[in-house]
Design a protein around this motif. Structure first.
Motif, PDB file in Angstrom:
ATOM      1  N   PHE A 393       1.014  -1.126  -0.510  1.00  0.00           N
ATOM      2  CA  PHE A 393       0.161  -0.299   0.115  1.00  0.00           C
ATOM      3  C   PHE A 393       1.318   1.408  -0.050  1.00  0.00           C
ATOM      4  O   PHE A 393       2.365   1.063   0.305  1.00  0.00           O
ATOM      5  N   ARG A 394       0.061   2.619   0.263  1.00  0.00           N
ATOM      6  CA  ARG A 394       0.665   3.356  -0.640  1.00  0.00           C
ATOM      7  C   ARG A 394       1.562   4.218   0.537  1.00  0.00           C
ATOM      8  O   ARG A 394       2.608   4.945   1.366  1.00  0.00           O
ATOM      9  N   SER A 395       0.625   3.811   2.052  1.00  0.00           N
ATOM     10  CA  SER A 395       0.676   4.222   3.376  1.00  0.00           C
ATOM     11  C   SER A 395       0.182   3.159   4.492  1.00  0.00           C
ATOM     12  O   SER A 395      -0.020   2.190   4.515  1.00  0.00           O
ATOM     13  N   HIS A 396       1.157   3.099   5.708  1.00  0.00           N
ATOM     14  CA  HIS A 396       1.178   2.263   6.623  1.00  0.00           C
ATOM     15  C   HIS A 396      -0.816   2.083   7.287  1.00  0.00           C
ATOM     16  O   HIS A 396      -1.300   0.986   7.443  1.00  0.00           O
ATOM     17  N   ASP A 397      -1.278   3.224   7.066  1.00  0.00           N
ATOM     18  CA  ASP A 397      -2.943   3.721   7.369  1.00  0.00           C
ATOM     19  C   ASP A 397      -3.160   2.919   6.801  1.00  0.00           C
ATOM     20  O   ASP A 397      -4.625   2.498   7.219  1.00  0.00           O
ATOM     21  N   ALA A 398      -3.144   3.035   5.648  1.00  0.00           N
ATOM     22  CA  ALA A 398      -4.197   2.313   4.473  1.00  0.00           C
ATOM     23  C   ALA A 398      -4.214   1.106   3.821  1.00  0.00           C
ATOM     24  O   ALA A 398      -4.958   0.907   4.024  1.00  0.00           O
ATOM     25  N   ALA A 399      -2.319   0.314   5.008  1.00  0.00           N
ATOM     26  CA  ALA A 399      -2.609  -1.361   5.278  1.00  0.00           C
ATOM     27  C   ALA A 399      -3.070  -1.324   6.403  1.00  0.00           C
ATOM     28  O   ALA A 399      -3.765  -2.429   6.402  1.00  0.00           O
ATOM     29  N   MET A 400      -2.961  -0.982   6.887  1.00  0.00           N
ATOM     30  CA  MET A 400      -3.650  -1.329   8.230  1.00  0.00           C
ATOM     31  C   MET A 400      -5.560  -1.306   8.074  1.00  0.00           C
ATOM     32  O   MET A 400      -6.583  -2.671   9.004  1.00  0.00           O
ATOM     33  N   GLU A 437     -11.303 -18.121   4.083  1.00  0.00           N
ATOM     34  CA  GLU A 437      -9.950 -18.648   3.924  1.00  0.00           C
ATOM     35  C   GLU A 437      -9.243 -17.522   2.621  1.00  0.00           C
ATOM     36  O   GLU A 437      -7.924 -16.986   2.395  1.00  0.00           O
ATOM     37  N   PRO A 438      -9.953 -17.465   1.457  1.00  0.00           N
ATOM     38  CA  PRO A 438      -9.803 -16.067   0.824  1.00  0.00           C
ATOM     39  C   PRO A 438      -8.929 -15.161   1.404  1.00  0.00           C
ATOM     40  O   PRO A 438      -8.398 -14.213   1.055  1.00  0.00           O
ATOM     41  N   TRP A 439     -10.411 -14.470   2.070  1.00  0.00           N
ATOM     42  CA  TRP A 439      -9.439 -13.189   2.673  1.00  0.00           C
ATOM     43  C   TRP A 439      -8.852 -12.929   3.239  1.00  0.00           C
ATOM     44  O   TRP A 439      -7.813 -12.524   3.996  1.00  0.00           O
ATOM     45  N   ILE A 440      -9.008 -14.678   4.312  1.00  0.00           N
ATOM     46  CA  ILE A 440      -7.558 -15.086   5.308  1.00  0.00           C
ATOM     47  C   ILE A 440      -5.846 -15.064   4.405  1.00  0.00           C
ATOM     48  O   ILE A 440      -5.005 -14.161   4.619  1.00  0.00           O
ATOM     49  N   MET A 441      -6.065 -15.425   3.201  1.00  0.00           N
ATOM     50  CA  MET A 441      -4.756 -15.295   2.368  1.00  0.00           C
ATOM     51  C   MET A 441      -4.034 -14.212   2.200  1.00  0.00           C
ATOM     52  O   MET A 441      -2.989 -13.871   1.908  1.00  0.00           O
ATOM     53  N   ASN A 442      -5.462 -13.532   2.064  1.00  0.00           N
ATOM     54  CA  ASN A 442      -4.905 -11.521   1.586  1.00  0.00           C
ATOM     55  C   ASN A 442      -4.743 -10.746   2.889  1.00  0.00           C
ATOM     56  O   ASN A 442      -3.716 -10.263   2.681  1.00  0.00           O
ATOM     57  N   LEU A 443      -5.313 -11.189   4.289  1.00  0.00           N
ATOM     58  CA  LEU A 443      -4.544 -10.465   5.511  1.00  0.00           C
ATOM     59  C   LEU A 443      -2.953 -11.168   5.426  1.00  0.00           C
ATOM     60  O   LEU A 443      -2.243 -10.895   5.497  1.00  0.00           O
ATOM     61  N   LEU A 444      -3.000 -12.851   4.649  1.00  0.00           N
ATOM     62  CA  LEU A 444      -1.446 -13.070   5.250  1.00  0.00           C
ATOM     63  C   LEU A 444      -1.092 -12.316   4.442  1.00  0.00           C
ATOM     64  O   LEU A 444       1.034 -11.842   4.554  1.00  0.00           O
ATOM     65  N   ARG A 445      -0.536 -11.899   3.238  1.00  0.00           N
ATOM     66  CA  ARG A 445      -0.573 -11.641   1.589  1.00  0.00           C
ATOM     67  C   ARG A 445       0.248  -9.486   2.466  1.00  0.00           C
ATOM     68  O   ARG A 445       1.271  -9.072   2.155  1.00  0.00           O
ATOM     69  N   ILE A 446      -1.205  -9.004   3.673  1.00  0.00           N
ATOM     70  CA  ILE A 446      -0.963  -8.005   3.728  1.00  0.00           C
ATOM     71  C   ILE A 446       0.847  -8.068   4.766  1.00  0.00           C
ATOM     72  O   ILE A 446       1.146  -7.062   5.257  1.00  0.00           O
ATOM     73  N   ALA A 447       0.927  -9.077   6.213  1.00  0.00           N
ATOM     74  CA  ALA A 447       1.381  -9.238   6.658  1.00  0.00           C
ATOM     75  C   ALA A 447       3.143  -9.831   6.023  1.00  0.00           C
ATOM     76  O   ALA A 447       3.681  -8.411   6.497  1.00  0.00           O
ATOM     77  N   ALA A 448       3.056  -9.029   4.932  1.00  0.00           N
ATOM     78  CA  ALA A 448       4.090 -10.298   4.125  1.00  0.00           C
ATOM     79  C   ALA A 448       4.938  -9.005   4.018  1.00  0.00           C
ATOM     80  O   ALA A 448       6.224  -9.104   3.809  1.00  0.00           O
ATOM     81  N   GLY A 449       3.750  -7.842   3.089  1.00  0.00           N
ATOM     82  CA  GLY A 449       4.816  -6.326   2.589  1.00  0.00           C
ATOM     83  C   GLY A 449       4.297  -5.468   3.657  1.00  0.00           C
ATOM     84  O   GLY A 449       4.701  -4.055   3.317  1.00  0.00           O
ATOM     85  N   ILE A 450       4.117  -6.191   4.688  1.00  0.00           N
ATOM     86  CA  ILE A 450       3.381  -4.567   5.414  1.00  0.00           C
ATOM     87  C   ILE A 450       5.192  -4.099   5.987  1.00  0.00           C
ATOM     88  O   ILE A 450       6.068  -5.558   6.443  1.00  0.00           O
TER      89      ILE A 450
END
Length: 577
Positions: A393-400, A437-450
């Motif tokens: 994401f462009r910012s930390h606040d946007a990612a959270m 679980e697709p949504w959970i997978m996307n949360l893991l993607r956020i964790a990997a990129g944050i």
């Protein structure tokens, strides 16, 4: 000639200590060295000046050199332009400026935006200044852990504690602010309600930082009372007051999230709504993306957990009865569960609609910069380590904010409970989990990129990413996802992180370990509770965990018996760093 006088004998054998508080040492009195204030000062109503070495700052001159002039200019640049602060003359100005710089650099970026420009006010109330400085010192204490000696058998306590000297200084500032608040009269509050709201909300943040739930409830109730009084007045609240209310609600959601985890099953099932209707009307007056999605997230978690714990009322204790029993459809209980389920689902549908509206109004700058497709995101069921593609994401606040959105989507998926109650729930469960679980997978993607360092710095006063990961893993039966989360958080812990989102990281890792062990036994954990309510613990004044949790009760679905089960489990020792 007279002989020299003989040496005078000592009048006393008392050896004066040098470690007492500065107040008792100045009075030449014995000090019991209690913290944050000694017993003598408390009994006499005196101000205890603490135990740290008193530093006296003096103006000195040095030969002008280029490097020193450069450092002087750099230090001056840290003071905000137009800085005009009404100082509390009971504290040294240099000390105030030091902690005000801590506020600017560490506290304000992590707090609600309404607090970002308090230091730029032309006249800052001394009580607000004291509260800001107390929060700054408390924040500094938690970012500088100290080692301590532990008993060899005490495996459940962190070997680190916050900086006690900074804790004492925070206590000095907060005590000064509380003495000012105690002198308020109703007319003072009516005349300057904004100051009262700011101070009480900052006190909520101060108590939330150390998980002092009782203190938080006290200050939060005072904010609610003040808002009720304002509703009876004819004056229209300003947009600034609405923003302060939003900051208060954010603090409430953060505090509730940490209290909800490791509470009893009754607490999770019977908790009332988190936000009242008048407060929701105030929030709608000044839209706030962060507070809106936090409110939807927490309400969704409360409702889905209430439904789940109602189903688990008759859960079988596998340690007492084993797992080789026939399925139990709970005859005679379905009508009650349907009525309760219907009421909760109706409220949950409102949260689903609100979440869809929130996402529809999200500006493009808040969306992921990488490809995001929740419908077709998938994960294999193989035990091999997952390969997670980062979502940036462009910012930390946007990612959270997007992480809150994704987690709320996961928690709003409750259809799997219907299949689990049916006779062939075991066969249909994997199909049902294709939705969350697709949504959970996307949360893991956020964790990997944050940026994890940003999570530690900026999530002190909001729900952290680690807590979101735990909540989502409690809705998944895929061992690959839970193993990835446990390994990912364990790595962060071994890198030196003790807490994130004001949540002790090692306790989350301990629970994830239990979840993964249960999965190997074909038992999927959906809720983690305590047998006895401890009120959220004693606070994190001298530690990084408020609750001393030795054991937990897990609730979930047993594949062998095809029914809900419960199990009392003892937590293992703390992970070595």
């Amino acid at each position: 000639m007279y002989k020299p006088a003989p040496p005078r004998p000592k009048q006393t054998s008392i050896v004066r200590g040098t470690t007492g508080c500065r107040t008792c040492r100045a009075r030449r009195k014995k000090c019991d060295e209690q913290k944050p204030a000694c017993t003598a000062c408390v009994r006499l109503g005196r101000r205890c000046d603490g135990y740290a070495t008193k530093l006296e700052f003096r103006s000195v001159s040095f030969p002008p050199t280029e490097s020193r002039d450069h450092r002087t200019q750099e230090s001056k640049s840290r003071i905000p332009p137009g800085y005009s602060l009404k100082l509390n003359r009971t504290i040294k100005p240099s000390k105030e400026l030091f902690y005000m710089s801590i506020w600017e650099n560490q506290c304000a970026p992590a707090l609600h935006p309404v607090f970002h420009k308090l230091t730029h006010l032309q006249v800052l109330s001394p009580v607000i200044a004291d509260t800001m400085l107390a929060l700054a010192a408390r924040q500094l204490s938690r970012s500088h852990p100290q080692t301590r000696e532990l008993h060899p058998l005490d495996d459940l306590k962190s070997p680190f504690r916050p900086d006690l000297d900074q804790q004492c200084i925070s206590g000095e500032f907060s005590s000064s602010a509380m003495r000012s608040v105690a002198q308020w009269t109703p007319s003072d509050i009516y005349r300057d309600s904004i100051t009262a709201l700011v101070v009480l909300t900052l006190f909520c943040c101060l108590e939330s930082l150390t998980s002092n739930f009782q203190g938080f409830y006290l200050h939060s109730a005072a904010v609610g009372t003040l808002l009720d009084i304002q509703l009876g007045l004819s004056s229209q609240p300003s947009s600034y007051e609405h923003s302060i209310v939003a900051a208060w609600v954010q603090s409430k959601m953060h505090n509730w999230w940490r209290r909800f985890h490791f509470a009893t099953a009754t607490f999770q099932r019977d908790h009332p709504p988190l936000v009242t209707q008048p407060t929701l009307l105030r929030l709608s007056a000044v839209p706030d993306n962060r507070v809106s999605v936090l409110t939807i997230l927490c309400e969704s978690y409360r409702l889905s957990a209430a439904i789940l714990m109602f189903y688990c009322d008759n859960a079988l204790d596998v340690d007492l009865h084993g797992v080789g029993i026939p399925p139990n459809i709970r005859q005679g209980h379905s009508s009650r569960s349907c009525g309760f389920r219907g009421r909760q689902e109706e409220q949950l549908n409102h949260q689903r609609d609100a979440l869809s509206d929130w996402y529809a109004q999200l500006p493009p700058s808040e969306l992921p910069t990488d490809l995001f497709d929740p419908v077709h995101s998938s994960v294999t069921w193989q035990p091999a380590p997952l390969q997670i593609q980062p979502l940036r994401f462009r910012s930390h606040d946007a990612a959270m904010n997007f992480a809150y959105y994704v987690t709320a989507r996961v928690l709003q998926c409750t259809e799997f409970l219907d299949n689990l109650e049916s006779s062939n729930g075991q066969l249909e469960m994997n199909d049902t989990y294709n939705r969350p679980e697709p949504w959970i997978m996307n949360l893991l993607r956020i964790a990997a990129g944050i940026n994890w360092d940003a999570c530690v710095r900026l999530n002190s006063y909001t729900i952290g990413l680690s807590g979101l990961l735990l909540a989502c893993i409690l809705r998944s039966n895929n061992p690959a996802l839970s193993s990835w989360v446990q390994d990912w958080l364990s790595k962060r812990f071994r890198e030196g992180c003790l807490e994130e989102g004001s949540f002790p990281l090692f306790q989350i890792i301990q629970v994830l370990h239990i979840i993964n062990v249960e999965k190997t036994l074909d038992r999927h954990v959906y809720a983690v509770c305590q047998a006895i309510d401890d009120g959220g613990g004693l606070g994190k004044f001298d530690s990084y965990n408020s609750q001393r949790i030795e054991s937990i009760v897990v609730y979930g679905w047993c594949m062998g018996s095809n029914r809900f089960y419960s199990r009392h489990m003892v937590l293992g020792p703390m992970l070595p760093r």
